[in-house]
Design an enzyme around this catalytic site. Structure first.
Site, PDB file in Angstrom:
ATOM      1  N   THR A  11     -40.252  62.063 108.507  1.00 47.24           N
ATOM      2  CA  THR A  11     -41.328  62.687 109.423  1.00 47.24           C
ATOM      3  C   THR A  11     -40.762  63.946 110.263  1.00 47.24           C
ATOM      4  O   THR A  11     -41.581  64.453 111.115  1.00 47.24           O
ATOM      5  CB  THR A  11     -41.772  61.298 110.346  1.00 47.24           C
ATOM      6  OG1 THR A  11     -40.688  60.939 110.833  1.00 47.24           O
ATOM      7  CG2 THR A  11     -42.496  60.526 109.428  1.00 47.24           C
ATOM      8  N   GLY A  12     -39.400  64.136 110.360  1.00 51.02           N
ATOM      9  CA  GLY A  12     -38.985  65.059 111.355  1.00 51.02           C
ATOM     10  C   GLY A  12     -39.021  66.559 110.770  1.00 51.02           C
ATOM     11  O   GLY A  12     -39.492  66.764 109.674  1.00 51.02           O
ATOM     12  N   CYS A 132     -26.226  73.666 111.818  1.00 53.79           N
ATOM     13  CA  CYS A 132     -27.183  74.752 111.249  1.00 53.79           C
ATOM     14  C   CYS A 132     -26.410  76.199 111.524  1.00 53.79           C
ATOM     15  O   CYS A 132     -26.401  77.173 110.950  1.00 53.79           O
ATOM     16  CB  CYS A 132     -28.490  74.819 111.912  1.00 53.79           C
ATOM     17  SG  CYS A 132     -28.415  74.213 113.533  1.00 53.79           S
ATOM     18  N   GLN A 159     -30.342  80.404 119.341  1.00 56.03           N
ATOM     19  CA  GLN A 159     -30.616  79.450 118.497  1.00 56.03           C
ATOM     20  C   GLN A 159     -32.112  79.129 118.842  1.00 56.03           C
ATOM     21  O   GLN A 159     -32.422  78.828 120.045  1.00 56.03           O
ATOM     22  CB  GLN A 159     -29.798  78.195 118.602  1.00 56.03           C
ATOM     23  CG  GLN A 159     -28.352  78.600 118.232  1.00 56.03           C
ATOM     24  CD  GLN A 159     -27.353  77.478 118.015  1.00 56.03           C
ATOM     25  OE1 GLN A 159     -26.223  77.533 118.503  1.00 56.03           O
ATOM     26  NE2 GLN A 159     -27.749  76.157 117.761  1.00 56.03           N
ATOM     27  N   SER A 162     -36.373  74.640 117.263  1.00 61.34           N
ATOM     28  CA  SER A 162     -36.380  73.798 116.256  1.00 61.34           C
ATOM     29  C   SER A 162     -35.298  73.193 115.822  1.00 61.34           C
ATOM     30  O   SER A 162     -35.234  71.919 115.227  1.00 61.34           O
ATOM     31  CB  SER A 162     -37.211  74.470 114.974  1.00 61.34           C
ATOM     32  OG  SER A 162     -36.265  75.245 114.418  1.00 61.34           O
ATOM     33  N   ARG A 237     -29.577  78.771 123.630  1.00 62.85           N
ATOM     34  CA  ARG A 237     -30.862  78.482 123.063  1.00 62.85           C
ATOM     35  C   ARG A 237     -31.886  79.457 123.500  1.00 62.85           C
ATOM     36  O   ARG A 237     -31.670  79.949 124.719  1.00 62.85           O
ATOM     37  CB  ARG A 237     -31.171  77.087 123.723  1.00 62.85           C
ATOM     38  CG  ARG A 237     -32.561  76.415 123.035  1.00 62.85           C
ATOM     39  CD  ARG A 237     -32.481  76.027 121.789  1.00 62.85           C
ATOM     40  NE  ARG A 237     -31.579  74.697 121.729  1.00 62.85           N
ATOM     41  CZ  ARG A 237     -31.083  74.325 120.456  1.00 62.85           C
ATOM     42  NH1 ARG A 237     -31.447  74.997 119.357  1.00 62.85           N
ATOM     43  NH2 ARG A 237     -30.642  73.112 120.596  1.00 62.85           N
ATOM     44  N   HIS A 244     -32.322  80.883 113.347  1.00 56.89           N
ATOM     45  CA  HIS A 244     -31.195  81.108 114.367  1.00 56.89           C
ATOM     46  C   HIS A 244     -30.734  82.527 114.095  1.00 56.89           C
ATOM     47  O   HIS A 244     -30.400  82.957 112.917  1.00 56.89           O
ATOM     48  CB  HIS A 244     -29.991  80.065 113.924  1.00 56.89           C
ATOM     49  CG  HIS A 244     -30.371  78.692 114.524  1.00 56.89           C
ATOM     50  ND1 HIS A 244     -31.520  78.314 115.283  1.00 56.89           N
ATOM     51  CD2 HIS A 244     -29.391  77.614 114.616  1.00 56.89           C
ATOM     52  CE1 HIS A 244     -31.455  76.976 115.697  1.00 56.89           C
ATOM     53  NE2 HIS A 244     -30.232  76.519 115.098  1.00 56.89           N
TER      54      HIS A 244
END
Ligand SMILES: NC(=O)c1ccc[n+]([C@@H]2O[C@H](COP(=O)([O-])OP(=O)(O)OC[C@H]3O[C@@H](n4cnc5c(N)ncnc54)[C@H](OP(=O)(O)O)[C@@H]3O)[C@@H](O)[C@H]2O)c1
Length: 341
Positions: A11-12, A132, A159, A162, A237, A244
């Site tokens: 679900t993520g 990531c 980044q 998400s 961020r 990214h």
């Protein structure tokens, strides 16, 4: 005959991308299970845009015996409890959390960079997917390293939210809305306001003043690419939903020109070179979203060091940074070790 594949954390952000990519790439599956926490039990999830729906199962009660591959994207805590159970039941775990990445008995794999490392998975029946930011960077570095040997890499990241899960995306959306209507902004997931701001802090602080995200980029790059490469990272961020970006400075042992680097990158696996020295002749994160490539732009010589290059690297963090890389590992595993039929 195909595989039985369980997607854990279905679900993520990453889990949903995994289901989509398995369908897009026509991964040979006889059955797919969507698994998440008890909160999501019974929730119907579509497998990409296929129209096929699966009902979510509770990880706590899920029996991994008879399942060939489990793609885990449910965070380190749940992974710590359930990945060893899945592995012991004979199911190969491909894990997206940071839990096993630096375990010497667990291969950390980016298929374009170190495919042979996968053979070590039998020690624990677990394969780790990198962070990531590391994944896209090593895809960019590998062909240049092969050509001229990278001595030192200095990277600054930009980044997207998400990378901090669904909650990160919701926070950027809610804060942006709140600012437009004049409401109070309350940071919850992030440490400071993320809308219309940037935050030089991802994951916890380490003793030396770096953050764990920065440490991950250093140690994971060494494990995947070459322990001799020195890496200095600053992870930031930014208020972007998906994708990214990284500004990367490289110092090589051997001479390499920007033109040579462009020619090498143009041919390299997983890379799209978009490098026109004109307005808009580069890729931004918005354009990378939904795509599997690692985009390279702005390749130029850095005259402040011997044999220096600077470049810009962008990729969809939910895809190459997580779900796509995990599915590519599953494909590699299938080709080398789990042949069916
Ligand atoms: N986002 C990225 O760019 C990125 C990149 C590389 C690696 N990762 C890693 O991938 C993992 C997932 O990230 P994400 O961005 O997809 O997070 P997310 O959007 O917050 O989703 C988290 C998923 O994990 C499930 N989950 C949480 N606790 C659970 C538990 N106790 N038992 C079973 N399922 C549980 C959630 O299920 P419910 O919906 O039922 O709560 C949900 O499906 C994390 O380990 C993250 O570090 C993410």
């Amino acid at each position: 005959m195909g595989y039985r594949v369980a997607v854990v954390g279905a679900t993520g952000n990453v889990g949903r991308e995994m289901l989509a990519i398995l369908a897009e790439r026509e991964f040979p599956m006889d059955e797919v299970a969507a698994v998440a926490s008890g909160r999501s039990t019974g929730t119907e999830i579509e497998i990409g845009d296929s129209g096929k729906m699966v009902k979510c199962k509770n990880l706590e009660h899920f029996d991994f015996s008879g399942w060939d591959i489990a793609l885990f994207a449910c965070g380190s805590e749940a992974t710590k409890t359930y990945a060893p159970k899945a592995a012991a039941a004979g199911c190969v775990v491909i894990d997206n959390s940071s839990l096993y990445r630096m375990d010497p008995d667990v291969p950390l794999v980016v298929p374009e960079v170190n495919p042979d490392a996968i053979d070590g998975y039998t020690k624990k029946n677990i394969i780790a997917n990198p962070n990531c930011s590391t994944a896209q960077m090593v895809v960019a570095l590998k062909p240049l390293h092969d050509a001229a040997t990278i001595k030192r890499c200095v990277v600054s990241t930009y980044q997207s939210v998400s990378g901090a899960g669904k909650a990160g995306m919701d926070e950027l959306f809610e804060q942006s809305r709140a600012i437009f209507v004049g409401d109070q902004v309350e940071p919850r997931k992030f440490t400071k306001q993320i809308a219309f701001n940037v935050i030089p802090h991802i994951d916890v602080f380490m003793d030396d003043g770096s953050t764990k995200e920065e440490w991950k980029m250093v140690v994971e790059t060494k494990k995947i690419l070459d322990p001799k490469v020195k890496v200095s990272a600053t992870c930031v961020r930014v208020p972007v939903f998906v994708g990214h970006s990284e500004a990367i400075n490289l110092e090589f042992e051997k001479e390499i020109t920007a033109k040579q680097a462009q020619d090498i990158l143009r041919e390299a696996p997983g890379i799209m070179l978009v490098d026109k020295r004109e307005d808009g002749g580069y890729v931004t994160p918005v354009e990378s979203a939904g795509d599997g490539a690692t985009y390279i732009s702005r390749v130029r010589e850095d005259s402040t060091v011997d044999n220096g290059l600077t470049l810009w690297c962008v990729s969809d963090n939910l895809r190459k940074g997580a779900a796509l890389n995990a599915v590519q590992i599953a494909e590699l595993l299938g080709r080398r070790h789990l042949q069916k039929g």
